[in-house]
Design a protein around this motif. Sequence first.
Motif, PDB file in Angstrom:
ATOM      1  N   ARG A 291     -17.569 -13.908  36.641  1.00 11.49           N
ATOM      2  CA  ARG A 291     -18.324 -13.682  35.411  1.00 11.49           C
ATOM      3  C   ARG A 291     -17.444 -13.687  34.182  1.00 11.49           C
ATOM      4  NH1 ARG A 291     -21.632  -8.385  37.095  1.00 11.49           N
ATOM      5  NH2 ARG A 291     -19.875  -8.202  38.581  1.00 11.49           N
ATOM      6  N   VAL A 292     -16.228 -13.207  34.314  1.00 12.65           N
ATOM      7  CA  VAL A 292     -15.245 -13.234  33.231  1.00 12.65           C
ATOM      8  C   VAL A 292     -13.875 -13.493  33.854  1.00 12.65           C
ATOM      9  CG1 VAL A 292     -16.545 -11.609  31.770  1.00 12.65           C
ATOM     10  CG2 VAL A 292     -14.758 -10.751  33.324  1.00 12.65           C
ATOM     11  N   PRO A 293     -12.892 -13.921  33.056  1.00 15.51           N
ATOM     12  CA  PRO A 293     -11.534 -14.058  33.584  1.00 15.51           C
ATOM     13  C   PRO A 293     -10.977 -12.696  33.998  1.00 15.51           C
ATOM     14  CG  PRO A 293     -11.773 -15.206  31.491  1.00 15.51           C
ATOM     15  CD  PRO A 293     -12.997 -14.364  31.657  1.00 15.51           C
ATOM     16  N   THR A 294     -10.142 -12.717  35.023  1.00 17.46           N
ATOM     17  CA  THR A 294      -9.481 -11.492  35.483  1.00 17.46           C
ATOM     18  C   THR A 294      -7.971 -11.650  35.333  1.00 17.46           C
ATOM     19  OG1 THR A 294      -9.513 -12.367  37.741  1.00 17.46           O
ATOM     20  CG2 THR A 294     -11.272 -10.847  37.114  1.00 17.46           C
ATOM     21  N   GLU A 295      -7.326 -10.541  35.034  1.00 18.86           N
ATOM     22  CA  GLU A 295      -5.880 -10.531  34.793  1.00 18.86           C
ATOM     23  C   GLU A 295      -5.251  -9.373  35.549  1.00 18.86           C
ATOM     24  OE1 GLU A 295      -2.932  -9.276  31.085  1.00 18.86           O
ATOM     25  OE2 GLU A 295      -4.989  -9.936  30.683  1.00 18.86           O
ATOM     26  N   ALA A 296      -4.256  -9.673  36.365  1.00 17.35           N
ATOM     27  CA  ALA A 296      -3.480  -8.626  37.029  1.00 17.35           C
ATOM     28  C   ALA A 296      -2.284  -8.286  36.168  1.00 17.35           C
ATOM     29  CB  ALA A 296      -3.024  -9.096  38.404  1.00 17.35           C
TER      30      ALA A 296
ATOM     31  N   LEU B 105       0.321 -17.724  34.243  1.00 17.33           N
ATOM     32  CA  LEU B 105       1.195 -16.650  33.767  1.00 17.33           C
ATOM     33  C   LEU B 105       0.970 -16.393  32.287  1.00 17.33           C
ATOM     34  CD1 LEU B 105       3.603 -14.743  34.523  1.00 17.33           C
ATOM     35  CD2 LEU B 105       5.116 -16.565  33.684  1.00 17.33           C
ATOM     36  N   LEU B 106       0.863 -15.109  31.919  1.00 14.10           N
ATOM     37  CA  LEU B 106       0.738 -14.691  30.530  1.00 14.10           C
ATOM     38  C   LEU B 106       1.912 -13.806  30.144  1.00 14.10           C
ATOM     39  CD1 LEU B 106      -3.014 -13.556  30.322  1.00 14.10           C
ATOM     40  CD2 LEU B 106      -2.057 -15.772  29.655  1.00 14.10           C
ATOM     41  N   ASP B 107       2.289 -13.869  28.865  1.00 12.84           N
ATOM     42  CA  ASP B 107       3.239 -12.898  28.331  1.00 12.84           C
ATOM     43  C   ASP B 107       2.469 -11.688  27.801  1.00 12.84           C
ATOM     44  OD1 ASP B 107       2.125 -13.757  25.922  1.00 12.84           O
ATOM     45  OD2 ASP B 107       3.852 -14.992  25.382  1.00 12.84           O
ATOM     46  N   THR B 108       3.155 -10.788  27.083  1.00 13.02           N
ATOM     47  CA  THR B 108       2.522  -9.572  26.545  1.00 13.02           C
ATOM     48  C   THR B 108       3.014  -9.329  25.119  1.00 13.02           C
ATOM     49  OG1 THR B 108       4.234  -7.993  27.210  1.00 13.02           O
ATOM     50  CG2 THR B 108       2.600  -8.610  28.891  1.00 13.02           C
ATOM     51  N   ARG B 109       2.645  -8.188  24.568  1.00 14.92           N
ATOM     52  CA  ARG B 109       3.128  -7.778  23.246  1.00 14.92           C
ATOM     53  C   ARG B 109       4.420  -6.965  23.345  1.00 14.92           C
ATOM     54  NH1 ARG B 109      -0.402  -4.124  21.938  1.00 14.92           N
ATOM     55  NH2 ARG B 109       0.539  -3.690  19.913  1.00 14.92           N
ATOM     56  N   LYS B 110       5.042  -6.913  24.503  1.00 17.36           N
ATOM     57  CA  LYS B 110       6.293  -6.172  24.671  1.00 17.36           C
ATOM     58  C   LYS B 110       7.454  -7.042  24.202  1.00 17.36           C
ATOM     59  CE  LYS B 110       4.448  -3.409  28.461  1.00 17.36           C
ATOM     60  NZ  LYS B 110       4.513  -3.079  29.900  1.00 17.36           N
ATOM     61  N   THR B 111       7.543  -7.166  22.874  1.00 17.55           N
ATOM     62  CA  THR B 111       8.528  -8.033  22.246  1.00 17.55           C
ATOM     63  C   THR B 111       9.426  -7.225  21.318  1.00 17.55           C
ATOM     64  OG1 THR B 111       6.920  -8.523  20.494  1.00 17.55           O
ATOM     65  CG2 THR B 111       7.039 -10.072  22.332  1.00 17.55           C
TER      66      THR B 111
ATOM     67  N   GLU C 224      -2.161 -14.785  44.571  1.00 15.53           N
ATOM     68  CA  GLU C 224      -2.972 -15.304  45.672  1.00 15.53           C
ATOM     69  C   GLU C 224      -4.273 -14.529  45.888  1.00 15.53           C
ATOM     70  OE1 GLU C 224      -0.099 -15.219  48.800  1.00 15.53           O
ATOM     71  OE2 GLU C 224       0.504 -17.315  48.492  1.00 15.53           O
ATOM     72  N   THR C 225      -4.482 -13.446  45.143  1.00 11.79           N
ATOM     73  CA  THR C 225      -5.728 -12.678  45.269  1.00 11.79           C
ATOM     74  C   THR C 225      -6.901 -13.356  44.573  1.00 11.79           C
ATOM     75  OG1 THR C 225      -5.317 -11.364  43.266  1.00 11.79           O
ATOM     76  CG2 THR C 225      -4.423 -10.525  45.357  1.00 11.79           C
ATOM     77  N   GLY C 226      -6.620 -14.391  43.787  1.00 11.62           N
ATOM     78  CA  GLY C 226      -7.685 -15.094  43.089  1.00 11.62           C
ATOM     79  C   GLY C 226      -7.841 -14.721  41.631  1.00 11.62           C
ATOM     80  N   VAL C 227      -6.949 -13.886  41.092  1.00 12.85           N
ATOM     81  CA  VAL C 227      -7.029 -13.542  39.670  1.00 12.85           C
ATOM     82  C   VAL C 227      -6.802 -14.787  38.820  1.00 12.85           C
ATOM     83  CG1 VAL C 227      -6.379 -11.116  39.931  1.00 12.85           C
ATOM     84  CG2 VAL C 227      -4.587 -12.863  39.668  1.00 12.85           C
ATOM     85  N   THR C 228      -7.381 -14.769  37.629  1.00 11.52           N
ATOM     86  CA  THR C 228      -7.224 -15.895  36.712  1.00 11.52           C
ATOM     87  C   THR C 228      -5.824 -15.915  36.109  1.00 11.52           C
ATOM     88  OG1 THR C 228      -9.533 -15.438  36.091  1.00 11.52           O
ATOM     89  CG2 THR C 228      -8.334 -17.098  34.797  1.00 11.52           C
ATOM     90  N   TYR C 229      -5.341 -14.730  35.753  1.00 11.72           N
ATOM     91  CA  TYR C 229      -4.057 -14.595  35.073  1.00 11.72           C
ATOM     92  C   TYR C 229      -3.220 -13.491  35.717  1.00 11.72           C
ATOM     93  CZ  TYR C 229      -6.598 -16.918  31.229  1.00 11.72           C
ATOM     94  OH  TYR C 229      -7.344 -17.773  30.473  1.00 11.72           O
ATOM     95  N   VAL C 230      -1.905 -13.613  35.540  1.00  8.26           N
ATOM     96  CA  VAL C 230      -0.986 -12.506  35.810  1.00  8.26           C
ATOM     97  C   VAL C 230      -0.123 -12.349  34.571  1.00  8.26           C
ATOM     98  CG1 VAL C 230       0.777 -11.553  37.318  1.00  8.26           C
ATOM     99  CG2 VAL C 230      -0.911 -13.152  38.255  1.00  8.26           C
ATOM    100  N   SER C 231      -0.066 -11.148  34.003  1.00  8.32           N
ATOM    101  CA  SER C 231       0.755 -10.912  32.816  1.00  8.32           C
ATOM    102  C   SER C 231       2.003 -10.126  33.193  1.00  8.32           C
ATOM    103  CB  SER C 231      -0.040 -10.177  31.733  1.00  8.32           C
ATOM    104  OG  SER C 231      -0.548  -8.949  32.203  1.00  8.32           O
ATOM    105  N   VAL C 232       3.108 -10.490  32.540  1.00  5.51           N
ATOM    106  CA  VAL C 232       4.413  -9.918  32.880  1.00  5.51           C
ATOM    107  C   VAL C 232       5.145  -9.526  31.597  1.00  5.51           C
ATOM    108  CG1 VAL C 232       6.622 -10.323  34.029  1.00  5.51           C
ATOM    109  CG2 VAL C 232       4.540 -11.333  34.968  1.00  5.51           C
ATOM    110  N   GLY C 233       5.334  -8.229  31.392  1.00  7.60           N
ATOM    111  CA  GLY C 233       6.007  -7.753  30.190  1.00  7.60           C
ATOM    112  C   GLY C 233       7.480  -8.068  30.148  1.00  7.60           C
TER     113      GLY C 233
END
Length: 282
Positions: A236-241, A133-139, A255-264
């Motif tokens: 080839r590179v990380p993927t982020e949904a 899980l990643l955060d975002t710049r929506k701060t 579950e699709t296999g993405v490296t990251y999921v970001s949530v604002g």
Amino acid sequence: MSLSIPGFNLDAFVAATLAEDLGSEGRDVTSEAVIPADARFAGVMDTRDAIVVAGMEIAEAFFRALDPDVRIDRLVDDGQQVPSSADLMRVEGSARALLTAERSALNTVQHLSGIATLTRAYVDRIRGTGATLLDTRKTIPGLRVLEKYATRMGRAENHRMGLWDAAMIKDNHVAVAGGVGEAVSRARAAGIARIIVEVDSVDQIEPALAAGATHLLLDNMTPPVLRGAVTLVGGRVPTEASGGVTLETIRSIAETGVTYVSVGRLTQSAPAADIGLDFVAI
């Protein structure tokens, strides 16, 4: 105090927050009028919600700023998960000082713990998928380093801290540059090491990779499309949904296999934790 948050000045934050509350005259007129100068209070900060704690050392700093002799027993640490009705902190000191610092201390802990708690809920929902899980710049302006600290307490990882630490090429950049490949090429020519490219269709993936993208943000794609995109990228590179992710949808996305999921919404709209502080005269 052991709090260490890169880019955050605790003393300056406490001083600015108290100055906002005390105004140009530097006074809490209610406490001055109602509470004798020599009165002492004891109090307990507790939570009415089950939470992940964040901001305790900052709360402590507010009380110490107004009463250097205050006695504080911090009962939990940031990042700790506690049940409802748990005691977080005991304080004893000048009644006026504790009352004056109370709101600033509570606002901080409520807000940061709310973020940490929501973050942990998302982290728990994708446990076992391999996605992060990643955060975002929506701060909230001015609170980014604190809010991103809170997401770390909830066990997420930070995305970009700002516009300076990585390039993120979005649709408007692509439109002006004339294409995904051209936009990425310009970023590489500028010597930028981390180049994140937002793609909203699968046919943008190969041009982005060929030009040197180091990270692909797959924007607003359904799980079947995400799964195909991940296959095409082939590690080839990380993927982020990203885009419209909720607690109800995040697991199928992860579950699709993405490296990251970001949530604002972790920082944009996390509800404040229900935390209180009750005083008694001593």
